[in-house]
Design a protein around this motif. Structure first.
Motif, PDB file in Angstrom:
ATOM      1  N   ARG A  17      42.500  19.045  35.034  1.00 33.17           N
ATOM      2  CA  ARG A  17      42.300  20.096  34.254  1.00 33.17           C
ATOM      3  C   ARG A  17      44.359  20.294  34.355  1.00 33.17           C
ATOM      4  O   ARG A  17      44.673  20.856  33.100  1.00 33.17           O
ATOM      5  CB  ARG A  17      41.832  20.903  34.325  1.00 33.17           C
ATOM      6  CG  ARG A  17      39.978  20.679  34.114  1.00 33.17           C
ATOM      7  CD  ARG A  17      39.525  22.038  34.112  1.00 33.17           C
ATOM      8  NE  ARG A  17      37.606  21.635  33.721  1.00 33.17           N
ATOM      9  CZ  ARG A  17      37.051  22.130  33.972  1.00 33.17           C
ATOM     10  NH1 ARG A  17      36.801  23.933  34.259  1.00 33.17           N
ATOM     11  NH2 ARG A  17      35.411  21.499  33.141  1.00 33.17           N
ATOM     12  N   TYR A  18      44.595  20.840  35.547  1.00 35.44           N
ATOM     13  CA  TYR A  18      45.915  21.337  35.295  1.00 35.44           C
ATOM     14  C   TYR A  18      46.946  19.752  34.555  1.00 35.44           C
ATOM     15  O   TYR A  18      48.439  20.481  34.027  1.00 35.44           O
ATOM     16  CB  TYR A  18      46.257  21.697  37.062  1.00 35.44           C
ATOM     17  CG  TYR A  18      47.626  22.183  37.305  1.00 35.44           C
ATOM     18  CD1 TYR A  18      47.537  23.535  37.584  1.00 35.44           C
ATOM     19  CD2 TYR A  18      48.883  21.009  37.267  1.00 35.44           C
ATOM     20  CE1 TYR A  18      48.861  23.823  37.341  1.00 35.44           C
ATOM     21  CE2 TYR A  18      49.416  22.113  37.949  1.00 35.44           C
ATOM     22  CZ  TYR A  18      50.071  22.959  37.808  1.00 35.44           C
ATOM     23  OH  TYR A  18      51.259  23.425  38.339  1.00 35.44           O
ATOM     24  N   ALA A  19      46.754  18.508  35.193  1.00 29.86           N
ATOM     25  CA  ALA A  19      47.591  18.219  35.357  1.00 29.86           C
ATOM     26  C   ALA A  19      47.824  18.322  33.951  1.00 29.86           C
ATOM     27  O   ALA A  19      48.997  16.792  33.081  1.00 29.86           O
ATOM     28  CB  ALA A  19      46.969  16.594  35.954  1.00 29.86           C
ATOM     29  N   TYR A  20      46.134  18.249  32.763  1.00 25.66           N
ATOM     30  CA  TYR A  20      46.433  17.309  32.072  1.00 25.66           C
ATOM     31  C   TYR A  20      46.968  18.878  30.530  1.00 25.66           C
ATOM     32  O   TYR A  20      47.873  18.917  30.303  1.00 25.66           O
ATOM     33  CB  TYR A  20      44.430  17.502  31.519  1.00 25.66           C
ATOM     34  CG  TYR A  20      44.952  17.741  29.452  1.00 25.66           C
ATOM     35  CD1 TYR A  20      45.187  15.774  29.194  1.00 25.66           C
ATOM     36  CD2 TYR A  20      43.995  17.722  28.753  1.00 25.66           C
ATOM     37  CE1 TYR A  20      44.804  15.450  28.009  1.00 25.66           C
ATOM     38  CE2 TYR A  20      43.982  17.920  27.601  1.00 25.66           C
ATOM     39  CZ  TYR A  20      44.508  16.317  27.127  1.00 25.66           C
ATOM     40  OH  TYR A  20      44.490  16.546  25.793  1.00 25.66           O
ATOM     41  N   THR A  24      46.609   8.555  28.683  1.00 24.84           N
ATOM     42  CA  THR A  24      46.092   8.230  30.349  1.00 24.84           C
ATOM     43  C   THR A  24      45.002   9.439  31.450  1.00 24.84           C
ATOM     44  O   THR A  24      43.973   8.661  31.524  1.00 24.84           O
ATOM     45  CB  THR A  24      46.904   7.760  31.619  1.00 24.84           C
ATOM     46  OG1 THR A  24      47.558   6.978  30.590  1.00 24.84           O
ATOM     47  CG2 THR A  24      46.045   7.613  32.633  1.00 24.84           C
ATOM     48  N   LEU A  25      44.882  10.733  30.572  1.00 24.60           N
ATOM     49  CA  LEU A  25      43.882  11.617  31.149  1.00 24.60           C
ATOM     50  C   LEU A  25      42.869  12.029  30.699  1.00 24.60           C
ATOM     51  O   LEU A  25      42.386  12.220  31.192  1.00 24.60           O
ATOM     52  CB  LEU A  25      44.726  13.477  31.991  1.00 24.60           C
ATOM     53  CG  LEU A  25      45.911  13.149  32.181  1.00 24.60           C
ATOM     54  CD1 LEU A  25      46.864  14.160  32.381  1.00 24.60           C
ATOM     55  CD2 LEU A  25      45.892  13.151  34.328  1.00 24.60           C
ATOM     56  N   GLN A  26      42.875  11.694  29.461  1.00 21.07           N
ATOM     57  CA  GLN A  26      41.754  12.193  28.640  1.00 21.07           C
ATOM     58  C   GLN A  26      40.298  11.116  29.485  1.00 21.07           C
ATOM     59  O   GLN A  26      40.809  10.125  29.148  1.00 21.07           O
ATOM     60  CB  GLN A  26      41.777  11.434  27.454  1.00 21.07           C
ATOM     61  CG  GLN A  26      42.773  12.509  26.423  1.00 21.07           C
ATOM     62  CD  GLN A  26      43.868  12.291  25.043  1.00 21.07           C
ATOM     63  OE1 GLN A  26      43.324  11.362  24.358  1.00 21.07           O
ATOM     64  NE2 GLN A  26      44.066  13.414  24.164  1.00 21.07           N
ATOM     65  N   SER A  27      39.734  11.358  29.654  1.00 19.43           N
ATOM     66  CA  SER A  27      38.553  10.314  29.893  1.00 19.43           C
ATOM     67  C   SER A  27      37.316  11.513  30.324  1.00 19.43           C
ATOM     68  O   SER A  27      37.126  12.959  29.968  1.00 19.43           O
ATOM     69  CB  SER A  27      38.749  10.239  31.425  1.00 19.43           C
ATOM     70  OG  SER A  27      39.460  11.795  32.422  1.00 19.43           O
ATOM     71  N   SER A  28      36.411  11.165  30.695  1.00 16.32           N
ATOM     72  CA  SER A  28      34.733  11.429  30.077  1.00 16.32           C
ATOM     73  C   SER A  28      34.735  12.641  31.882  1.00 16.32           C
ATOM     74  O   SER A  28      34.454  13.755  31.543  1.00 16.32           O
ATOM     75  CB  SER A  28      33.598  10.777  30.609  1.00 16.32           C
ATOM     76  OG  SER A  28      34.376   9.737  32.086  1.00 16.32           O
ATOM     77  N   GLU A  29      35.649  12.281  32.620  1.00 16.71           N
ATOM     78  CA  GLU A  29      35.587  13.239  33.933  1.00 16.71           C
ATOM     79  C   GLU A  29      36.304  14.640  33.370  1.00 16.71           C
ATOM     80  O   GLU A  29      36.355  15.488  33.558  1.00 16.71           O
ATOM     81  CB  GLU A  29      36.963  13.003  34.840  1.00 16.71           C
ATOM     82  CG  GLU A  29      36.063  11.950  36.052  1.00 16.71           C
ATOM     83  CD  GLU A  29      35.959  10.152  35.131  1.00 16.71           C
ATOM     84  OE1 GLU A  29      35.194   9.684  35.374  1.00 16.71           O
ATOM     85  OE2 GLU A  29      36.626  10.304  33.796  1.00 16.71           O
ATOM     86  N   LEU A  30      36.972  14.332  32.445  1.00 15.18           N
ATOM     87  CA  LEU A  30      37.539  15.191  31.963  1.00 15.18           C
ATOM     88  C   LEU A  30      37.062  16.388  30.969  1.00 15.18           C
ATOM     89  O   LEU A  30      37.296  17.714  30.706  1.00 15.18           O
ATOM     90  CB  LEU A  30      39.523  15.491  31.034  1.00 15.18           C
ATOM     91  CG  LEU A  30      40.464  16.572  30.453  1.00 15.18           C
ATOM     92  CD1 LEU A  30      41.145  17.691  31.759  1.00 15.18           C
ATOM     93  CD2 LEU A  30      41.485  15.495  29.755  1.00 15.18           C
TER      94      LEU A  30
END
Length: 262
Positions: A175-178, A156-162
């Motif tokens: 980044r912290y949540a990931y 779910t956290l993998q994204s273009s923003e990440l």
């Protein structure tokens, strides 16, 4: 509740001030001053902020900004049912979707992660700005973790923003949540990498990424004040022992390694 004399109410956002123009002048000033106190205290003294929000709510419950402030104050005190009710009221008044992510997080707080996920897939999400969409992604990942779906939280956290190298207001938290999600499934080396990236982006100290990184590296930070007190105690114990009496070591705050670095 007492309000410092230096708080005039002029400190509030111009959009909120415009909303308050529907009230009589003296009442608008009183509400504005209470809203300023909510904003001042919500991080350091959430209970105090909640108290001022209740005063503002009693004075002007038909003002959307007041309902929103009351919602955030309740949210800061983990009064999720109350916060959700206030956010819903503010949304009905304004018709905007800005509060959608925090409303979903209230559902998580109430033990309803499935509802939060439903909201993450709702059409309202497409109306959010980029910051709101990232916030919704964070909430959805948290809901996945609440349900024990750890790998799904990572996806779910993998994204273009990440993946982006540009630093935005949400970058450190994303980044912290990931990193935290990776650590939860035992991917320690990757987690360390992303905690380090979170530190790079965390310009205002919004996360404890540096502490988490130090923990993974086996570094323990010693409180200089505690060591200083211990040193004085040691000196007191050895008074009268003569020149050969031993004193405490330097009380400088310095990291101590208690294990090998990765």
């Amino acid at each position: 509740m007492p309000i410092p004399e230096d708080v005039t109410g002029d400190e509030i956002d111009k959009d909120v001030k415009q909303e308050l123009q529907s009230l009589p002048k003296t009442l608008a000033e009183d509400v504005a001053r209470n809203l300023v106190m909510v904003a001042r205290l919500i991080d350091e003294d959430p209970e105090g902020a909640y108290g001022y929000s209740r005063v503002a709510l009693r004075l002007a419950s038909r003002v959307a900004a007041v309902r929103e402030a009351a919602g955030f104050a309740a949210y800061a005190n983990q009064k999720y049912s109350e916060a959700l009710a206030e956010f819903r009221a503010a949304r009905r008044m304004t018709g905007t979707v800005e509060l959608w992510p925090v409303m979903a997080d209230c559902e998580r707080g109430l033990g309803r992660p499935e509802k939060a996920l439903d909201m993450a897939g709702a059409p309202e999400v497409h109306k959010l700005d980029k910051a709101g969409q990232v916030e919704m992604r964070l909430v959805a990942a948290g809901a996945r973790r609440d349900m024990g779906q750890l790998d799904a939280a990572i996806v779910t956290l993998q994204s273009s923003e990440l993946a982006s190298n540009s630093v935005q207001p949400w970058t450190a938290r994303l980044r912290y949540a990931y990193a935290d999600a990776l650590l939860a499934v035992g991917r320690r080396d990757e987690a360390r990498e992303w905690f380090a990236k979170a530190v790079e982006a965390d310009r205002d100290g919004s996360t404890d990424a540096s502490d988490r990184l130090a923990e993974l590296d086996g570094v323990e930070f010693v409180d200089a004040l505690d060591e200083h007190e211990d040193e004085h105690e040691d000196k007191g114990e050895h008074e009268g022992e003569g020149e050969n009496g031993t004193g405490g070591e330097s009380a400088d705050a310095a990291p101590q390694e208690d294990g090998d670095k990765d």
